[in-house]
Design a protein around this motif. Structure first.
Motif, PDB file in Angstrom:
ATOM      1  N   PHE A   1       0.748  -1.131  -0.075  1.00 45.76           N
ATOM      2  CA  PHE A   1      -0.090  -0.017  -0.130  1.00 45.76           C
ATOM      3  C   PHE A   1       0.774   1.411  -0.014  1.00 45.76           C
ATOM      4  O   PHE A   1       0.480   2.235  -0.740  1.00 45.76           O
ATOM      5  CB  PHE A   1      -1.061  -0.092   1.126  1.00 45.76           C
ATOM      6  CG  PHE A   1      -2.046  -0.976   1.119  1.00 45.76           C
ATOM      7  CD1 PHE A   1      -2.542  -1.294  -0.212  1.00 45.76           C
ATOM      8  CD2 PHE A   1      -2.821  -1.533   2.237  1.00 45.76           C
ATOM      9  CE1 PHE A   1      -3.722  -2.319  -0.257  1.00 45.76           C
ATOM     10  CE2 PHE A   1      -3.791  -2.587   2.077  1.00 45.76           C
ATOM     11  CZ  PHE A   1      -4.087  -2.566   0.930  1.00 45.76           C
ATOM     12  N   ALA A   2       1.901   1.474   0.576  1.00 42.06           N
ATOM     13  CA  ALA A   2       2.731   2.428   0.858  1.00 42.06           C
ATOM     14  C   ALA A   2       3.548   2.880  -0.548  1.00 42.06           C
ATOM     15  O   ALA A   2       3.692   3.821  -0.926  1.00 42.06           O
ATOM     16  CB  ALA A   2       3.909   2.108   1.908  1.00 42.06           C
ATOM     17  N   SER A   3       4.098   1.438  -1.084  1.00 43.45           N
ATOM     18  CA  SER A   3       4.412   1.809  -2.263  1.00 43.45           C
ATOM     19  C   SER A   3       3.726   2.275  -3.448  1.00 43.45           C
ATOM     20  O   SER A   3       3.824   3.087  -4.400  1.00 43.45           O
ATOM     21  CB  SER A   3       5.129   0.391  -2.878  1.00 43.45           C
ATOM     22  OG  SER A   3       5.722   0.457  -4.121  1.00 43.45           O
ATOM     23  N   GLY A   4       2.353   1.713  -3.379  1.00 43.99           N
ATOM     24  CA  GLY A   4       1.221   2.116  -4.301  1.00 43.99           C
ATOM     25  C   GLY A   4       0.695   3.515  -4.230  1.00 43.99           C
ATOM     26  O   GLY A   4       0.737   4.441  -5.237  1.00 43.99           O
ATOM     27  N   ILE A   5       0.764   4.026  -2.963  1.00 48.17           N
ATOM     28  CA  ILE A   5       0.471   5.518  -2.477  1.00 48.17           C
ATOM     29  C   ILE A   5       1.659   6.330  -3.222  1.00 48.17           C
ATOM     30  O   ILE A   5       1.439   7.338  -3.902  1.00 48.17           O
ATOM     31  CB  ILE A   5       0.450   5.768  -1.094  1.00 48.17           C
ATOM     32  CG1 ILE A   5      -0.969   5.284  -0.764  1.00 48.17           C
ATOM     33  CG2 ILE A   5       0.147   7.319  -0.719  1.00 48.17           C
ATOM     34  CD1 ILE A   5      -1.246   5.193   0.907  1.00 48.17           C
ATOM     35  N   GLY A   6       2.788   6.119  -2.966  1.00 50.49           N
ATOM     36  CA  GLY A   6       3.926   6.922  -3.730  1.00 50.49           C
ATOM     37  C   GLY A   6       3.970   6.640  -5.096  1.00 50.49           C
ATOM     38  O   GLY A   6       4.346   7.673  -5.616  1.00 50.49           O
ATOM     39  N   GLY A   7       3.773   5.687  -5.636  1.00 52.39           N
ATOM     40  CA  GLY A   7       3.598   5.583  -7.285  1.00 52.39           C
ATOM     41  C   GLY A   7       2.270   6.375  -7.910  1.00 52.39           C
ATOM     42  O   GLY A   7       2.706   7.152  -8.800  1.00 52.39           O
ATOM     43  N   TYR A   8       1.405   6.761  -7.118  1.00 55.59           N
ATOM     44  CA  TYR A   8       0.247   7.778  -7.385  1.00 55.59           C
ATOM     45  C   TYR A   8       0.831   9.168  -7.429  1.00 55.59           C
ATOM     46  O   TYR A   8       0.614  10.058  -8.173  1.00 55.59           O
ATOM     47  CB  TYR A   8      -0.860   7.426  -6.507  1.00 55.59           C
ATOM     48  CG  TYR A   8      -1.853   6.502  -7.203  1.00 55.59           C
ATOM     49  CD1 TYR A   8      -2.934   7.159  -8.266  1.00 55.59           C
ATOM     50  CD2 TYR A   8      -2.244   5.371  -6.964  1.00 55.59           C
ATOM     51  CE1 TYR A   8      -3.657   6.303  -8.825  1.00 55.59           C
ATOM     52  CE2 TYR A   8      -3.299   4.330  -7.407  1.00 55.59           C
ATOM     53  CZ  TYR A   8      -4.106   5.108  -8.384  1.00 55.59           C
ATOM     54  OH  TYR A   8      -4.736   4.272  -9.114  1.00 55.59           O
ATOM     55  N   TRP A   9       1.621   9.305  -6.328  1.00 54.52           N
ATOM     56  CA  TRP A   9       2.202  10.868  -6.258  1.00 54.52           C
ATOM     57  C   TRP A   9       3.054  10.962  -7.309  1.00 54.52           C
ATOM     58  O   TRP A   9       3.000  12.279  -7.807  1.00 54.52           O
ATOM     59  CB  TRP A   9       3.246  10.710  -4.913  1.00 54.52           C
ATOM     60  CG  TRP A   9       2.567  11.053  -3.695  1.00 54.52           C
ATOM     61  CD1 TRP A   9       1.453  10.564  -3.105  1.00 54.52           C
ATOM     62  CD2 TRP A   9       2.955  12.000  -2.774  1.00 54.52           C
ATOM     63  NE1 TRP A   9       1.160  10.993  -1.779  1.00 54.52           N
ATOM     64  CE2 TRP A   9       2.233  11.843  -1.520  1.00 54.52           C
ATOM     65  CE3 TRP A   9       4.266  12.679  -2.587  1.00 54.52           C
ATOM     66  CZ2 TRP A   9       2.374  12.618  -0.481  1.00 54.52           C
ATOM     67  CZ3 TRP A   9       4.286  13.451  -1.445  1.00 54.52           C
ATOM     68  CH2 TRP A   9       3.418  13.556  -0.448  1.00 54.52           C
ATOM     69  N   LEU A  10       3.919  10.127  -7.856  1.00 57.46           N
ATOM     70  CA  LEU A  10       4.793  10.622  -8.855  1.00 57.46           C
ATOM     71  C   LEU A  10       4.226  10.821 -10.277  1.00 57.46           C
ATOM     72  O   LEU A  10       5.043  11.617 -10.906  1.00 57.46           O
ATOM     73  CB  LEU A  10       5.764   9.132  -8.993  1.00 57.46           C
ATOM     74  CG  LEU A  10       6.691   8.785  -7.863  1.00 57.46           C
ATOM     75  CD1 LEU A  10       7.374   7.291  -8.117  1.00 57.46           C
ATOM     76  CD2 LEU A  10       7.406   9.782  -7.321  1.00 57.46           C
ATOM     77  N   VAL A  11       2.970  10.530 -10.470  1.00 54.63           N
ATOM     78  CA  VAL A  11       2.445  11.022 -11.643  1.00 54.63           C
ATOM     79  C   VAL A  11       2.230  12.508 -11.675  1.00 54.63           C
ATOM     80  O   VAL A  11       2.498  13.188 -12.567  1.00 54.63           O
ATOM     81  CB  VAL A  11       0.965  10.275 -12.009  1.00 54.63           C
ATOM     82  CG1 VAL A  11       0.337  10.628 -13.216  1.00 54.63           C
ATOM     83  CG2 VAL A  11       1.419   8.922 -11.999  1.00 54.63           C
ATOM     84  N   TRP A  12       2.117  12.919 -10.513  1.00 58.14           N
ATOM     85  CA  TRP A  12       1.643  14.323 -10.217  1.00 58.14           C
ATOM     86  C   TRP A  12       0.584  15.184 -10.955  1.00 58.14           C
ATOM     87  O   TRP A  12       0.698  16.147 -11.464  1.00 58.14           O
ATOM     88  CB  TRP A  12       3.073  14.969 -10.216  1.00 58.14           C
ATOM     89  CG  TRP A  12       3.000  16.357  -9.168  1.00 58.14           C
ATOM     90  CD1 TRP A  12       3.315  17.720  -9.537  1.00 58.14           C
ATOM     91  CD2 TRP A  12       2.804  16.252  -7.597  1.00 58.14           C
ATOM     92  NE1 TRP A  12       3.230  18.495  -8.413  1.00 58.14           N
ATOM     93  CE2 TRP A  12       2.775  17.709  -7.091  1.00 58.14           C
ATOM     94  CE3 TRP A  12       2.573  15.400  -6.784  1.00 58.14           C
ATOM     95  CZ2 TRP A  12       2.690  17.920  -5.923  1.00 58.14           C
ATOM     96  CZ3 TRP A  12       2.286  15.612  -5.383  1.00 58.14           C
ATOM     97  CH2 TRP A  12       2.387  16.833  -5.045  1.00 58.14           C
ATOM     98  N   ASP A  13      -0.386  14.295 -11.317  1.00 55.29           N
ATOM     99  CA  ASP A  13      -1.329  14.902 -11.982  1.00 55.29           C
ATOM    100  C   ASP A  13      -2.480  15.637 -10.923  1.00 55.29           C
ATOM    101  O   ASP A  13      -2.165  15.466  -9.581  1.00 55.29           O
ATOM    102  CB  ASP A  13      -2.169  14.202 -12.789  1.00 55.29           C
ATOM    103  CG  ASP A  13      -2.817  12.913 -12.194  1.00 55.29           C
ATOM    104  OD1 ASP A  13      -2.509  12.609 -11.060  1.00 55.29           O
ATOM    105  OD2 ASP A  13      -3.184  11.767 -13.003  1.00 55.29           O
ATOM    106  N   GLU A  14      -3.658  15.971 -11.246  1.00 54.01           N
ATOM    107  CA  GLU A  14      -4.649  16.470 -10.257  1.00 54.01           C
ATOM    108  C   GLU A  14      -4.915  15.489  -9.295  1.00 54.01           C
ATOM    109  O   GLU A  14      -5.052  15.807  -8.077  1.00 54.01           O
ATOM    110  CB  GLU A  14      -5.888  16.925 -10.846  1.00 54.01           C
ATOM    111  CG  GLU A  14      -6.977  17.667 -10.098  1.00 54.01           C
ATOM    112  CD  GLU A  14      -7.998  18.308 -10.920  1.00 54.01           C
ATOM    113  OE1 GLU A  14      -8.948  18.517 -10.201  1.00 54.01           O
ATOM    114  OE2 GLU A  14      -7.880  18.400 -12.082  1.00 54.01           O
ATOM    115  N   ARG A  15      -5.316  14.265  -9.601  1.00 55.18           N
ATOM    116  CA  ARG A  15      -5.600  13.184  -8.515  1.00 55.18           C
ATOM    117  C   ARG A  15      -4.536  12.745  -7.815  1.00 55.18           C
ATOM    118  O   ARG A  15      -4.606  12.661  -6.424  1.00 55.18           O
ATOM    119  CB  ARG A  15      -6.143  12.040  -9.476  1.00 55.18           C
ATOM    120  CG  ARG A  15      -6.336  10.895  -8.675  1.00 55.18           C
ATOM    121  CD  ARG A  15      -6.807   9.581  -9.424  1.00 55.18           C
ATOM    122  NE  ARG A  15      -7.908   9.964 -10.037  1.00 55.18           N
ATOM    123  CZ  ARG A  15      -8.307   8.786 -10.952  1.00 55.18           C
ATOM    124  NH1 ARG A  15      -7.602   7.706 -11.127  1.00 55.18           N
ATOM    125  NH2 ARG A  15      -9.371   9.015 -11.836  1.00 55.18           N
TER     126      ARG A  15
END
Length: 205
Positions: free
Chosen positions: A128-142
């Motif tokens: 879960f921690a890795s997944g949340i970090g992965g979402y951060w890296l896109v750095w779009d609005e979501r």
């Protein structure tokens, strides 16, 4: 209370598995292969992630542009790799969660299987921690909204003297070092997951 919950879930699980048996047959029923499916998804994520890393800009101002360039300018491979990375990650979260619920329902956390349970639960949090970090890296609005929600949760904890949420008023105020740390953790946590999987599978017959 736990036994009553297990009995209730076991009835639902048996009916679900029987329904999948009628469609896929016993040998190909995905409910019997949730651990193997999770392991398979993990390696798809690793291979596709290595490719994305080559073209990813780790700066706070260049991250989104590099992701868009992968999607639009390299649709023949970059877009495919990004899709594999994204959807295999989502699928792994689903299969790991279902695997955990199935093992709990069947009571496979006692006796000889205690070690597998103890070694497996922390892997869920690392995932879960890795997944949340992965979402951060896109750095779009979501991703930015997710970052704000994550930081709000961190600010509740007595870890930092000053609230970190004030750093997220714009891209210019977000420390580049913080973004790089998130990227670094997103790279390192899968290594921890790989090591944990070796332990998790070590005592399985």
């Amino acid at each position: 209370m736990i036994r009553k919950l297990q009995q209730l879930m076991l009835g639902v699980l048996k009916r679900t598995e029987a329904a999948f048996d009628s469609v896929f047959g016993t040998h190909w029923n995905p409910w019997y292969q949730l651990g193997a499916l999770s392991f398979h998804m993990f390696w798809i994520v690793i291979v596709s992630g290595i490719y994305l890393y080559v073209f990813f800009d780790t700066s706070i101002l260049g991250a989104y542009a590099s992701v868009q360039a992968l999607t639009e300018e390299q649709w023949y491979l970059g877009g495919v790799m990004r899709s594999l990375h994204r959807y295999a990650s989502d699928a792994m979260v689903v299969t790991v969660t279902l695997h955990l619920l199935r093992e709990f329902t069947k009571g496979r956390f006692r006796g000889a299987q205690t070690f597998s349970c103890v070694s497996g639960v922390p892997l869920l949090w690392l995932l879960f921690a890795s997944g949340i970090g992965g979402y951060w890296l896109v750095w779009d609005e979501r991703a930015q909204l997710l970052a704000l929600d994550t930081i709000r949760g961190v600010d509740v904890l007595p870890v930092f003297g000053e609230p970190m949420l004030r750093l997220f008023t714009s891209d210019q105020t977000v420390p580049s070092l913080l973004f790089f740390v998130v990227f670094f953790l997103h790279m390192v946590l899968p290594l921890g997951i790989a090591g944990g999987l070796c332990l998790h599978l070590a005592r399985l017959s």
